[in-house]
Design a protein around this motif. Sequence first.
Motif, mmCIF file in Angstrom:
data_model
loop_
_atom_site.group_PDB
_atom_site.id
_atom_site.type_symbol
_atom_site.label_atom_id
_atom_site.label_comp_id
_atom_site.label_asym_id
_atom_site.label_seq_id
_atom_site.Cartn_x
_atom_site.Cartn_y
_atom_site.Cartn_z
ATOM 1 N N ARG A 149 0.813 -1.213 0.000
ATOM 2 C CA ARG A 149 0.000 0.000 0.000
ATOM 3 C C ARG A 149 0.848 1.264 0.000
ATOM 4 N NH1 ARG A 149 -3.291 -3.871 1.604
ATOM 5 N NH2 ARG A 149 -5.572 -3.524 1.580
ATOM 6 N N TRP A 150 1.947 1.226 0.723
ATOM 7 C CA TRP A 150 2.861 2.378 0.762
ATOM 8 C C TRP A 150 3.442 2.668 -0.611
ATOM 9 C CZ3 TRP A 150 8.518 1.641 1.013
ATOM 10 C CH2 TRP A 150 9.227 2.853 1.150
ATOM 11 N N VAL A 151 3.912 1.627 -1.284
ATOM 12 C CA VAL A 151 4.469 1.811 -2.627
ATOM 13 C C VAL A 151 3.391 2.327 -3.580
ATOM 14 C CG1 VAL A 151 5.503 0.642 -4.605
ATOM 15 C CG2 VAL A 151 6.284 0.090 -2.293
ATOM 16 N N ALA A 152 2.208 1.736 -3.521
ATOM 17 C CA ALA A 152 1.117 2.181 -4.391
ATOM 18 C C ALA A 152 0.780 3.647 -4.140
ATOM 19 C CB ALA A 152 -0.111 1.305 -4.174
ATOM 20 N N MET A 153 0.762 4.044 -2.875
ATOM 21 C CA MET A 153 0.461 5.432 -2.532
ATOM 22 C C MET A 153 1.493 6.381 -3.136
ATOM 23 S SD MET A 153 1.810 7.901 -0.300
ATOM 24 C CE MET A 153 2.619 6.911 0.945
ATOM 25 N N MET A 154 2.776 6.074 -2.990
ATOM 26 C CA MET A 154 3.816 6.954 -3.520
ATOM 27 C C MET A 154 3.710 7.080 -5.037
ATOM 28 S SD MET A 154 7.291 6.303 -1.326
ATOM 29 C CE MET A 154 7.484 4.575 -1.832
ATOM 30 N N LEU A 155 3.468 5.980 -5.699
ATOM 31 C CA LEU A 155 3.381 6.014 -7.154
ATOM 32 C C LEU A 155 2.112 6.731 -7.610
ATOM 33 C CD1 LEU A 155 4.619 2.393 -7.946
ATOM 34 C CD2 LEU A 155 5.918 4.520 -8.120
ATOM 35 N N ARG A 156 1.020 6.475 -6.936
ATOM 36 C CA ARG A 156 -0.247 7.125 -7.305
ATOM 37 C C ARG A 156 -0.144 8.639 -7.149
ATOM 38 N NH1 ARG A 156 -3.062 4.909 -3.734
ATOM 39 N NH2 ARG A 156 -3.562 3.024 -4.898
ATOM 40 N N PRO A 189 8.035 13.051 -5.579
ATOM 41 C CA PRO A 189 9.332 13.252 -6.233
ATOM 42 C C PRO A 189 10.470 12.473 -5.595
ATOM 43 C CG PRO A 189 8.777 15.150 -4.877
ATOM 44 C CD PRO A 189 7.576 14.255 -4.869
ATOM 45 N N GLU A 190 10.269 12.011 -4.358
ATOM 46 C CA GLU A 190 11.282 11.196 -3.693
ATOM 47 C C GLU A 190 10.597 10.243 -2.719
ATOM 48 O OE1 GLU A 190 12.585 14.297 -0.161
ATOM 49 O OE2 GLU A 190 13.722 14.257 -2.040
ATOM 50 N N VAL A 191 11.284 9.188 -2.352
ATOM 51 C CA VAL A 191 10.702 8.181 -1.469
ATOM 52 C C VAL A 191 10.377 8.802 -0.110
ATOM 53 C CG1 VAL A 191 11.088 5.985 -0.307
ATOM 54 C CG2 VAL A 191 11.907 6.317 -2.644
#
Length: 256
Positions: free
Chosen positions: A53-60, A64-66
């Motif tokens: 979910r964290w990865v999906a949130m960042m990509l969605r 600009p940075e992790v």
Amino acid sequence: MGIPDYERRRAEIVHQTELLVSVLEGADLGVQVPSIPNWTLNQLLRHLGHTQRWVAMMLRERVPEVDFSRNRAHDLDTYVDEKPADLVPWLREGATALSDVLGELDPDEMIAPFGGLPGPHMWSRRATHEVVVHRWDAYDTLGVSYALAPEIAQDTLREWTDIAVPHAFRRRPSETAALAGTGTVHLHATDAEAEFVIDFTGATPVVREGHEKASVAVRGPVVDLMLAVYRRGPADGLEVFGDRDLLDLMLDKVRF
């Protein structure tokens, strides 16, 4: 046997998660995970789902940075006494959501980059191998036989050399300093086109693909090699030639 591409990794995030949840019916999620003894199976599953979910949130959100501050994957103390019926739909939902977000993006878009790599490409790979490894954790905990397609294991091993090795040196320099100036480690899969030399003779590691004479060589099936470098399977079942102490030191110091 080709290297899995972006679309294959998107599919594997869902497929590997489905394989994981398929063994959970009737399981006691309160049992300790032998490979991660400070976690219960309940906590392991929550860790995986929150990571997706964290990865999906960042990509969605096209960050600009992790953004590590929004990652709940290690905030696990409150997860006790949950049942498979609670977690199975939640895990499926998280895997599908991540795969869907990845499908909406250009793999080379520079959002949520990690190690200088474009986020969608890098995280599709990281998320695939996160569930590959944690599926083994769950299977081992429940006494279920584990199998993995060789091309996926090969990519998991390659990612470890590409990402985990330099990441360990950047994030834990005081620990990995013991490896600097030591020697070379040759990983040789006997059933896949996967050979890597990790060169620790300098101040920072250098990884090369191919066959070379090394301080220590490790040979065996690619799944066993992958599990060994992730410290999920003992190196005892592999053929080891040369400096076993260097191999043990690498396995101790290099980790995500």
